[in-house]
Design an enzyme around this catalytic site. Structure first.
Site: not given
Ligand code: OXD
Ligand code: MN
Length: 601
Positions: A86, A216, A225, A245, A267, A269, A294, A385
């Site tokens: 991102r 991406y 998002k 989130h 993100s 974590c 998420d 991913r």
């Molecule tokens: C983020 C994702 O960047 O979930 O938070 O991809």
């Molecule tokens: Mn996320």
């Protein structure tokens, strides 16, 4: 009005699910007139259409076929190396005034940004196919569910959206023919994948997203998002619900008592790992199930918060995923998965740093270069991913399609902090909990472009995703609290605290069940805790640490609060609040004063 252009490209019966809502048709017509595509492909989300698009993508090297014995129906995509995460610096919230976007968002005046984007989109799909993706976010019978349409010139986007959303006829049906119905307009064009011409723009007042110059996931799967969080949070405030989130998981005791918790971590974590946690052997009979990994949309019913997962799949970080860290994720991505930017082995299997077993002696890395264990470069990009349907998850919660959502007993905030923040503590009440969320911080990861490992404040893990003024967002949280007669208890966790030798103090992964168990005990009114200046803290014997190979000193260290570190931390909270330029509600400023005062008691 007729369709804007004849769909000559797909064989008959594929790609012709034209919506009947005139407002949608008019909008597609406008975008097609602007972008001048060769064809228009009306996606219906069917299996047949998917097979057709996969075959096309293989022909055009958009996808690479993997070893179908090892990873059935799974494919690898390599993105442009300049386009792997991102890009927050290219992400804009375009509201009539800068104040509405607030101090944490890049802002642009809407008409100026529309003009710039129209310039970039002019003729951008010449020689390309324009795909129209109808999709639905949320279970089919939920009052929270939203409909979106994404126009894109990327097949990769179509294939991913089919996994990540409820796509096709189901969304058209939900929308119906009302010309005034609420739906999100999303336009995406790859342009020439040039970072100089990369913009991810949100127009909350128009329920519109325009994303150009990137391929991406987080920038182009507009459902995620962009709609579910940025536009979603704006709609949530105006409509009285919450778009967060957050992962959502269920915890069931051996006696069959079940609680749901929602957790906001920045993100990369470990949200996916936590959402799919398998309790260690000591917790025989306990079950953890996943509602979402998420995003959580929450509404108030009977004075409680109820959550749904608006998504239909997982777009997770691959490196570090293994049978040790997340067996359910490994099972989920063993088939029907699109991998992006992982390494390809000589037998067409996928590989990444942290996968179980030895590294292959040779592979092709995420950029398409030869790789051996001696190579300096990583084989898989740190933000590589997987995109996989949630139905692949063996621990999927049975209420994932429940339109009313699942009742939330606890909200957990957390981040990656090497120091200061203990393993777990509980807020004294809702407003104090909002303060914990508002002052959350984490060391940055590869999920966003930029420096990795720098501590940054990331309120409620929403810093990159709040679609309006963060001060009003804090106020929205406080206002929601006033409407809850049985609010969830609020906690903060930190799995990442390090000891003097820079070693992690806590084993993490499945062992996080021990922390979750204390949280559940607190929800049931049975768990013990000590009052501390920062909140309720478990003492070592309040946590069930039986059969855990951990040094007692580590436990004391990870549960400890160091007054000097906290003096610094509270000063950082003030610097952060001040940096927001006066938008922080007084209740939160007061909460900070109260923590500081408690340290002096
Ligand atoms: C983020 C994702 O960047 O979930 O938070 O991809
Ligand atoms: Mn996320």
């Amino acid at each position: 009005m007729t369709n804007p252009a004849p769909a000559i490209f797909p064989p008959s019966g594929i790609g012709d699910a034209t919506p009947t809502n005139q407002a949608v048709l008019d909008w597609v017509h406008d975008i097609a007139a602007l972008t001048e595509p060769e064809n228009i492909f009306w996606c219906d989300g069917s299996e047949r259409e998917n097979e057709f698009l996969i075959a096309e993508s293989l022909n055009q090297n958009v996808l690479i076929k993997l070893n179908q014995q090892k990873v059935p129906r799974s494919y690898l995509h390599r993105s442009n190396p300049n386009d792997v995460a991102r890009v927050e610096q290219c992400t804009f919230v375009c509201t009539p005034t800068k104040e509405e976007a607030g101090p944490t968002n890049n802002w642009s005046e809407p008409s100026e940004m529309y003009a710039k984007l129209r310039g970039l989109l002019k003729g951008a799909m010449r020689g390309r196919t324009l795909f129209v993706i109808p999709y639905m976010m949320g279970p089919s019978d939920s009052p929270l569910t939203k409909v979106g349409f994404e126009i894109t010139d990327s097949k990769y986007v179509v294939l991913n959206m089919r996994i990540m959303t409820r796509m096709g006829e189901i969304a058209l049906k939900r929308l119906g023919n009302d010309p005034n119905a609420e739906w999100n307009r999303g336009v995406h064009s790859l342009l020439d994948i040039n970072p100089e011409r990369r913009f991810i723009c949100h127009f909350p007042q128009d329920n519109t997203i325009i994303s150009v110059g990137s391929g991406y996931g987080g920038n182009v799967l507009l459902s995620k998002k962009c709609l579910a969080l940025r536009i979603g949070s704006y709609l949530a405030r105006t409509q009285g619900w919450m778009a967060e989130h957050m992962l959502i998981l269920g915890v069931e005791s051996p006696e069959g008592r079940k609680h749901y918790v929602a957790a906001a971590f920045p993100s990369a974590c470990g949200k996916t790992n936590f959402a799919m946690l398998i309790p260690p052997a000591h917790f025989k009979g306990w079950k953890v199930t996943t509602v979402g990994d998420d995003i959580g949309w929450m509404q108030i019913r009977d004075g409680r918060l109820y959550a749904v997962n608006p998504e239909n799949g997982y777009f997770g970080v691959v490196p570090g995923t293994s049978y040790k860290s997340n067996p359910n994720a490994m099972k989920s991505i063993a088939h029907d998965t699109i991998y992006t930017n992982v390494a390809l082995t000589d037998d067409d299997d996928v590989w990444w740093e942290g996968k179980d077993g030895p590294a292959p002696s040779h592979a092709v890395d995420w950029r398409g270069n030869d790789w051996t264990p001696e190579s300096k470069a990583k084989a898989a990009h740190p933000n590589s991913r997987f995109t996989t349907p949630m139905r692949n998850n063996p621990a999927l919660d049975s209420d994932v399609e429940k339109g009313d959502g699942v009742p939330i007993s606890a909200i957990i905030f957390g981040g990656r902090r090497s120091d200061t923040v203990p393993l777990v503590y509980q807020a004294f009440d809702w407003n104090h909990g909002v303060y914990l969320g508002a002052t959350m911080a984490s060391e940055t990861t590869a999920a966003a472009a930029g420096t990795v490992g720098k501590v940054r404040r990331d309120p409620m893990a929403m810093l990159p995703f709040c679609g309006y003024n963060i001060g009003q967002y804090f106020q929205h949280w406080l206002d929601i609290g006033k409407r809850l007669s049985s609010p969830p208890l609020i906690f903060n966790v930190n799995w990442f605290r390090k000891g003097v030798k820079s070693q992690f103090l806590w084993p993490g992964f499945g062992e996080n069940m021990r922390v979750l168990k204390w949280i559940i005990d607190r929800c049931e009114g049975t768990g013990g805790a000590l009052k501390s200046p920062i909140g309720w803290l478990p003492s070592p014997h309040d946590l069930d640490l039986a059969e855990l190979d951990i040094d007692h000193k580590c436990v004391a260290e990870i549960l400890g609060i160091d007054h000097e570190e906290w003096a610094k931390e509270l000063a950082e909270h003030k610097i952060f609040f001040d940096s927001l330029g006066g938008v922080v509600p007084k209740q939160l400023l007061d909460q900070r004063e109260r923590v500081a005062a408690r340290f002096k008691e």
